[in-house]
Design an enzyme around this catalytic site. Structure first.
Site, short mmCIF file in Angstrom:
data_model
loop_
_atom_site.label_atom_id
_atom_site.label_comp_id
_atom_site.label_asym_id
_atom_site.label_seq_id
_atom_site.Cartn_x
_atom_site.Cartn_y
_atom_site.Cartn_z
N SER A 227 25.30 54.13 3.18
CA SER A 227 24.08 54.48 4.33
C SER A 227 24.00 53.40 5.46
O SER A 227 23.92 52.26 4.77
CB SER A 227 22.88 54.99 3.63
OG SER A 227 22.09 55.31 4.68
N LYS B 160 27.62 57.49 5.63
CA LYS B 160 26.52 58.41 6.12
C LYS B 160 25.92 57.32 7.30
O LYS B 160 25.58 56.12 6.94
CB LYS B 160 25.52 58.51 5.02
CG LYS B 160 24.35 59.33 5.70
CD LYS B 160 23.38 59.67 4.50
CE LYS B 160 22.51 58.50 4.18
NZ LYS B 160 21.31 58.88 3.14
N LYS C 142 22.52 57.03 10.09
CA LYS C 142 21.11 57.50 10.30
C LYS C 142 21.38 57.91 11.97
O LYS C 142 22.10 57.33 12.76
CB LYS C 142 20.35 56.34 10.25
CG LYS C 142 19.99 56.14 8.93
CD LYS C 142 19.30 56.76 8.00
CE LYS C 142 19.14 56.39 6.67
NZ LYS C 142 18.29 57.33 5.87
N ASP D 38 22.03 61.65 8.58
CA ASP D 38 20.83 61.56 8.16
C ASP D 38 19.77 61.56 9.30
O ASP D 38 19.50 60.40 9.86
CB ASP D 38 20.48 60.65 6.94
CG ASP D 38 19.24 60.53 6.24
OD1 ASP D 38 18.52 61.56 6.50
OD2 ASP D 38 18.90 59.93 5.57
N GLU E 274 21.53 65.72 6.92
CA GLU E 274 20.57 65.83 6.01
C GLU E 274 19.26 65.54 6.68
O GLU E 274 18.96 64.93 7.73
CB GLU E 274 20.75 64.16 5.27
CG GLU E 274 19.68 63.95 4.14
CD GLU E 274 19.95 62.63 3.21
OE1 GLU E 274 19.07 62.35 2.52
OE2 GLU E 274 21.26 62.05 3.67
N ASP F 114 16.27 66.47 1.68
CA ASP F 114 15.77 65.19 0.91
C ASP F 114 14.37 65.33 0.83
O ASP F 114 13.83 65.59 -0.11
CB ASP F 114 16.50 63.95 1.80
CG ASP F 114 15.72 62.68 1.33
OD1 ASP F 114 15.10 62.50 0.31
OD2 ASP F 114 16.19 61.61 1.97
N LYS G 209 16.58 62.35 -5.40
CA LYS G 209 16.14 60.87 -5.48
C LYS G 209 15.03 60.85 -6.45
O LYS G 209 13.93 61.66 -6.55
CB LYS G 209 15.16 60.50 -4.01
CG LYS G 209 16.32 60.12 -2.93
CD LYS G 209 15.65 59.53 -1.59
CE LYS G 209 16.64 59.02 -0.54
NZ LYS G 209 15.92 59.08 0.64
N GLY H 198 19.38 56.70 -2.04
CA GLY H 198 18.89 55.42 -2.53
C GLY H 198 17.60 54.97 -1.55
O GLY H 198 17.51 55.95 -0.30
#
Length: 378
Positions: A135, A161, A163, A188, A213, A238, A262, A290
């Site tokens: 990520s 991934k 952000k 995400d 996400e 998530d 998670k 994570g």
């Protein structure tokens, strides 16, 4: 496993590089660790709550209070046969899942050590290695982001991934896809978008993403179902999934096609396994997310990721991506093929570096039966 005492401890660990999401930028982590003392056996858990109540309502301060005044007293003095028994002991306390997970997971580790079993086997895992993704947070420039992606691909990670947030999304994804047309790529949003962004979010379909996400509100499953009907790209939930019941509702509504498990967000291994099982029954793949964990939480994520339905590369990356020096040894390493090998040692398979933890400790309290919390030290 008779629980004699619980120690709460805050440590401070600077990140190798800042990590930015739609919530903000982080340069270092205040991490809440719990130590479980049970008849000569000592095990550790990690509370993944952040410094601020941005990802969820929890923060390190709320977790400390709830652990000290409610959860630890509910556990101390009990004679447990299984780590899963914690969930019933904590039922009176609503929410505070990250605080609960820290203690429950430490109990699972204690059970694994008591039974001389590797934690992954006790959890019901079967994989002897797990696939790893990475990520990457929002950067100061697209060029800086592209350089980081190049480095992570060279390191072998199987999924990238990134952000995203309004103003840092479509143009950025276009640049990534232009340079790497075939890599496994996802994004995400951490709840950064709203209903009026539906048309904008449809543009994400151009980039062949594995998933987008959590694009909408953290407490909204129904609107994600409306959005998923308009997107070709799979939505992964998530922040919206706090329990196996939430997962079942999201699946029934068609709100997502993938779920991020998670363990801290779900309240511990028991609910994480239940969520995994619900998704497996409905043929919804899961992966392990994570929370910038130290090696203690990261090692527990590794064990969880061995379960059958963790079919997508998770965010369980190497220690060195985040920390100059981790608090477990050996440090968690990712192979050149983007995998982590699973070992058969009892417990997590990683030794906690208590000497280093002492050096990093900013405060700690020990809670014993009938004595309440001891005076804090720093």
């Amino acid at each position: 496993m008779k629980i004699e005492a619980v120690t709460l401890r805050e440590i401070r660990m600077p990140l190798v590089h800042f990590f930015e999401t739609s919530f903000g930028r982080t340069y270092s982590r205040r991490i809440l660790l719990v130590t479980l003392h049970c008849q000569g056996l000592t095990t550790w858990g990690e509370c993944v709550a952040g410094e601020d109540p941005f990802y969820s309502e929890e923060s390190i301060e709320t977790a400390w209070y709830v652990l000290r005044d409610y959860l630890a007293p509910a556990l101390i003095g009990k004679d447990l046969k299984r780590g899963a028994e914690c969930a019933a002991l904590f039922e009176r306390v609503r929410g505070h899942r990250m605080a609960k997970a820290a203690l429950e997971n430490a109990c699972w580790v204690a059970e694994a050590q008591e039974k001389n079993l590797p934690l992954w086997q006790l959890l019901g895992g079967s994989r002897k290695e797990i696939a790893c993704g990475v990520s990457i947070g929002i950067q100061d420039s697209v060029e800086q982001l592209l350089e980081k992606i190049e480095n992570e691909l060279a390191a072998g990670y199987q999924r990238i991934k990134v952000k995203v947030k309004p103003g840092w999304d479509v143009a950025v994804l276009a640049r990534i896809r232009k340079r790497w047309p075939k890599i496994v790529l996802s994004c995400d949003a951490n709840s950064a978008y709203r209903l009026e962004d539906f048309e904008h979010l449809k543009k994400f379909d151009e980039f062949g993403l594995l998933m987008i996400e959590q694009p909408l509100w953290s407490d909204e499953i129904f609107q994600h179902a409306a959005l998923q009907k308009q997107l070709k790209t799979d939505i992964c939930l998530d922040e919206s999934i706090h329990s196996a019941r939430d997962a079942e509702a999201a699946i029934e509504l068609g709100a997502c096609r993938i779920i991020n498990v998670k363990v801290g967000r779900l309240g511990g291994f028991s609910e994480a396994i239940a969520t995994h099982d619900i998704c497996r029954q409905h043929k919804i793949p899961v992966w392990c997310g994570g929370m910038l964990e130290s090696g203690i939480g990261r090692a527990q994520n590794v064990a969880l990721s061995t379960l059958e339905n963790f079919r997508l590369p998770g965010d369980v990356s190497a220690s060195q991506r985040y920390w100059k020096e981790d608090i477990v040894e050996p440090e968690i390493e990712v192979s050149a093929q983007g995998t982590i090998a699973i070992n058969d040692q009892p417990g997590t398979g990683y030794r906690v570096r208590e000497d280093l933890i002492e050096k990093l400790t900013a405060r700690k309290e020990e809670i014993r039966r009938g004595a309440g919390a001891s005076a804090p030290s720093s």
